[in-house]
Design a protein around this motif. Structure first.
Motif, PDB file in Angstrom:
ATOM      1  N   ILE A   1     103.488  49.693  43.005  1.00 25.66           N
ATOM      2  CA  ILE A   1     104.673  50.537  43.095  1.00 25.66           C
ATOM      3  C   ILE A   1     105.878  49.628  42.902  1.00 25.66           C
ATOM      4  N   GLY A   2     106.524  49.740  41.759  1.00 26.64           N
ATOM      5  CA  GLY A   2     107.680  48.908  41.461  1.00 26.64           C
ATOM      6  C   GLY A   2     108.941  49.487  42.064  1.00 26.64           C
ATOM      7  N   CYS A   3     109.671  48.679  42.812  1.00 26.97           N
ATOM      8  CA  CYS A   3     110.885  49.142  43.481  1.00 26.97           C
ATOM      9  C   CYS A   3     112.100  48.748  42.654  1.00 26.97           C
ATOM     10  N   THR A   4     112.903  49.737  42.268  1.00 28.45           N
ATOM     11  CA  THR A   4     114.065  49.480  41.423  1.00 28.45           C
ATOM     12  C   THR A   4     115.194  50.421  41.793  1.00 28.45           C
ATOM     13  N   ALA A   5     116.429  49.940  41.671  1.00 29.77           N
ATOM     14  CA  ALA A   5     117.587  50.792  41.946  1.00 29.77           C
ATOM     15  C   ALA A   5     117.964  51.616  40.730  1.00 29.77           C
ATOM     16  N   VAL A   6     117.677  51.102  39.537  1.00 28.09           N
ATOM     17  CA  VAL A   6     118.088  51.760  38.295  1.00 28.09           C
ATOM     18  C   VAL A   6     116.927  52.587  37.760  1.00 28.09           C
ATOM     19  N   THR A   7     117.112  53.891  37.688  1.00 27.96           N
ATOM     20  CA  THR A   7     116.070  54.787  37.174  1.00 27.96           C
ATOM     21  C   THR A   7     116.609  55.571  35.990  1.00 27.96           C
ATOM     22  N   ASN A   8     115.701  56.119  35.198  1.00 25.34           N
ATOM     23  CA  ASN A   8     116.123  57.048  34.143  1.00 25.34           C
ATOM     24  C   ASN A   8     116.403  58.411  34.773  1.00 25.34           C
ATOM     25  N   GLU A   9     117.366  59.134  34.210  1.00 29.80           N
ATOM     26  CA  GLU A   9     117.754  60.412  34.779  1.00 29.80           C
ATOM     27  C   GLU A   9     116.875  61.568  34.305  1.00 29.80           C
ATOM     28  N   ASP A  10     116.093  61.338  33.280  1.00 31.56           N
ATOM     29  CA  ASP A  10     115.229  62.408  32.793  1.00 31.56           C
ATOM     30  C   ASP A  10     113.952  61.790  32.228  1.00 31.56           C
ATOM     31  N   ASP A  11     113.127  62.618  31.604  1.00 33.16           N
ATOM     32  CA  ASP A  11     111.821  62.165  31.144  1.00 33.16           C
ATOM     33  C   ASP A  11     111.818  61.697  29.690  1.00 33.16           C
ATOM     34  N   ASN A  12     112.990  61.379  29.141  1.00 35.04           N
ATOM     35  CA  ASN A  12     113.024  60.864  27.772  1.00 35.04           C
ATOM     36  C   ASN A  12     112.395  59.485  27.667  1.00 35.04           C
ATOM     37  N   SER A  13     112.418  58.732  28.750  1.00 35.14           N
ATOM     38  CA  SER A  13     111.771  57.424  28.797  1.00 35.14           C
ATOM     39  C   SER A  13     110.934  57.347  30.054  1.00 35.14           C
ATOM     40  N   HIS A  14     109.703  56.862  29.921  1.00 36.28           N
ATOM     41  CA  HIS A  14     108.787  56.840  31.059  1.00 36.28           C
ATOM     42  C   HIS A  14     108.726  55.483  31.752  1.00 36.28           C
ATOM     43  N   VAL A  15     109.556  54.525  31.316  1.00 37.25           N
ATOM     44  CA  VAL A  15     109.515  53.210  31.948  1.00 37.25           C
ATOM     45  C   VAL A  15     110.013  53.291  33.381  1.00 37.25           C
ATOM     46  N   ARG A  16     111.091  54.040  33.607  1.00 31.99           N
ATOM     47  CA  ARG A  16     111.669  54.143  34.944  1.00 31.99           C
ATOM     48  C   ARG A  16     111.673  55.589  35.453  1.00 31.99           C
ATOM     49  N   PHE A  17     110.807  56.415  34.906  1.00 30.50           N
ATOM     50  CA  PHE A  17     110.761  57.822  35.275  1.00 30.50           C
ATOM     51  C   PHE A  17     109.340  58.326  35.083  1.00 30.50           C
ATOM     52  N   PRO A  18     108.828  59.167  35.972  1.00 30.12           N
ATOM     53  CA  PRO A  18     109.431  59.674  37.207  1.00 30.12           C
ATOM     54  C   PRO A  18     109.377  58.629  38.315  1.00 30.12           C
ATOM     55  N   TYR A  19     110.008  58.908  39.416  1.00 27.96           N
ATOM     56  CA  TYR A  19     110.036  57.951  40.518  1.00 27.96           C
ATOM     57  C   TYR A  19     109.928  58.702  41.838  1.00 27.96           C
ATOM     58  N   SER A  20     109.531  57.969  42.885  1.00 32.05           N
ATOM     59  CA  SER A  20     109.469  58.494  44.250  1.00 32.05           C
ATOM     60  C   SER A  20     110.487  57.759  45.110  1.00 32.05           C
ATOM     61  N   THR A  21     110.861  58.359  46.210  1.00 30.90           N
ATOM     62  CA  THR A  21     111.640  57.656  47.225  1.00 30.90           C
ATOM     63  C   THR A  21     110.666  57.030  48.224  1.00 30.90           C
ATOM     64  N   PRO A  22     111.108  56.068  49.033  1.00 29.35           N
ATOM     65  CA  PRO A  22     110.212  55.519  50.064  1.00 29.35           C
ATOM     66  C   PRO A  22     109.664  56.592  50.995  1.00 29.35           C
ATOM     67  N   ALA A  23     110.475  57.590  51.328  1.00 28.90           N
ATOM     68  CA  ALA A  23     109.992  58.663  52.204  1.00 28.90           C
ATOM     69  C   ALA A  23     108.861  59.443  51.542  1.00 28.90           C
ATOM     70  N   ASP A  24     108.961  59.659  50.226  1.00 33.66           N
ATOM     71  CA  ASP A  24     107.872  60.327  49.495  1.00 33.66           C
ATOM     72  C   ASP A  24     106.582  59.510  49.597  1.00 33.66           C
ATOM     73  N   LEU A  25     106.715  58.202  49.455  1.00 34.07           N
ATOM     74  CA  LEU A  25     105.541  57.324  49.492  1.00 34.07           C
ATOM     75  C   LEU A  25     104.865  57.365  50.855  1.00 34.07           C
ATOM     76  N   ALA A  26     105.652  57.478  51.909  1.00 36.31           N
ATOM     77  CA  ALA A  26     105.076  57.498  53.255  1.00 36.31           C
ATOM     78  C   ALA A  26     104.103  58.649  53.422  1.00 36.31           C
ATOM     79  N   ASP A  27     104.373  59.758  52.755  1.00 34.85           N
ATOM     80  CA  ASP A  27     103.481  60.916  52.847  1.00 34.85           C
ATOM     81  C   ASP A  27     102.263  60.771  51.941  1.00 34.85           C
TER      82      ASP A  27
END
Length: 257
Positions: free
Chosen positions: A89-115
């Protein structure tokens, strides 16, 4: 630290995840991450291309009690070994805003991961990158999924140590059955005591000639207030004494007239 070995195999499954730090420039940040791991119950630290970690230097100075176990037991591995042997799970502050590029999208928040992470049947690693540039697009392309901390859109970039600390805090439910904070459910006053508190409130309303048509509505409000408060037994008993005295006072004043 131990050297990476081709024969070294991670366990068949791992919850909680390991923490991997890629090419950190500052020994102090490695120490800070080790300390955060100790705070929130994580044990396995993986280092890719780490700086020199002098036992008398910054890393051990910043590590607190993690200098006794987490930091000296860290494993130095290659990035290839990391992505080939762990669900990453790569942690990054910079994400893509949509699904045009899959390098940084989709993403989860840490709270999502906890579940979700407890259901992952694989050795898992949270991967943090460099202080200035984080993980590169080439590295993220080889990582299984992305995690990002919600932050101010105008300035979402966090210090490496801060990002790791926040993420590990959010995932503490994977490692800790108890913390130093008391369990509210355990210290809440017993229900019979709380019920007596409600009865005393009801008696006081009657003694004060509170309008009968408003009695039930007021008692619902009282129950909701105390339901949110999770009063302790000591608090409930103190309030019972005050309410009892307040209920008796009008009768005493009436007798003295």
């Amino acid at each position: 630290m131990t050297d990476d070995s081709p024969s070294a195999e991670p366990p068949a499954s791992r919850t909680p995840p390991a923490v991997a730090v890629v090419d950190a420039q500052s020994p102090g940040n490695v120490g800070t991450i080790a300390r955060a791991m100790k705070n929130f119950g994580f044990e396995d630290l993986l280092l890719v291309d780490p700086p020199e970690l002098d036992p008398d230097g910054e890393a051990y100075g910043f590590a607190g009690h993690a200098r006794e176990d987490v930091l000296p037991n860290a494993d130095e591995i290659s990035f290839d070994h990391l992505v080939e042997n762990y669900h990453t799970i790569g942690c990054t502050a910079v994400t893509n805003e949509d699904d045009n590029s899959h390098v940084r999208f989709p993403y989860s928040t840490p709270a999502d991961l906890a579940d979700r992470l407890p259901t992952v049947e694989a050795p898992t690693a949270l991967v943090f990158g460099r202080e200035r540039v984080g993980l590169t697009n080439e590295e993220l392309a080889r990582i299984d999924e992305i995690c990002s901390i919600p932050a101010n859109a105008d300035y979402p970039v966090l210090n490496l140590g801060q990002a790791a600390t926040i993420t590990l805090y959010e995932l503490r439910s994977l490692t800790l059955d108890e913390t130093q904070l008391p369990d509210v459910e355990r210290v809440r006053a017993p229900e019979p005591t709380v019920d007596r508190l409600y009865d005393q409130w009801s008696d006081l309303l009657e003694e004060l000639n509170h309008p009968a048509e408003k009695h039930d509505k007021t008692m619902r409000m009282v129950r909701r207030v105390f339901g949110r408060a999770d009063v302790t037994e000591r608090e409930a008993n103190t309030l019972l004494g005050i309410l009892r005295r307040a209920t008796e006072r009008p009768a005493e004043d009436s007798d003295s007239v």
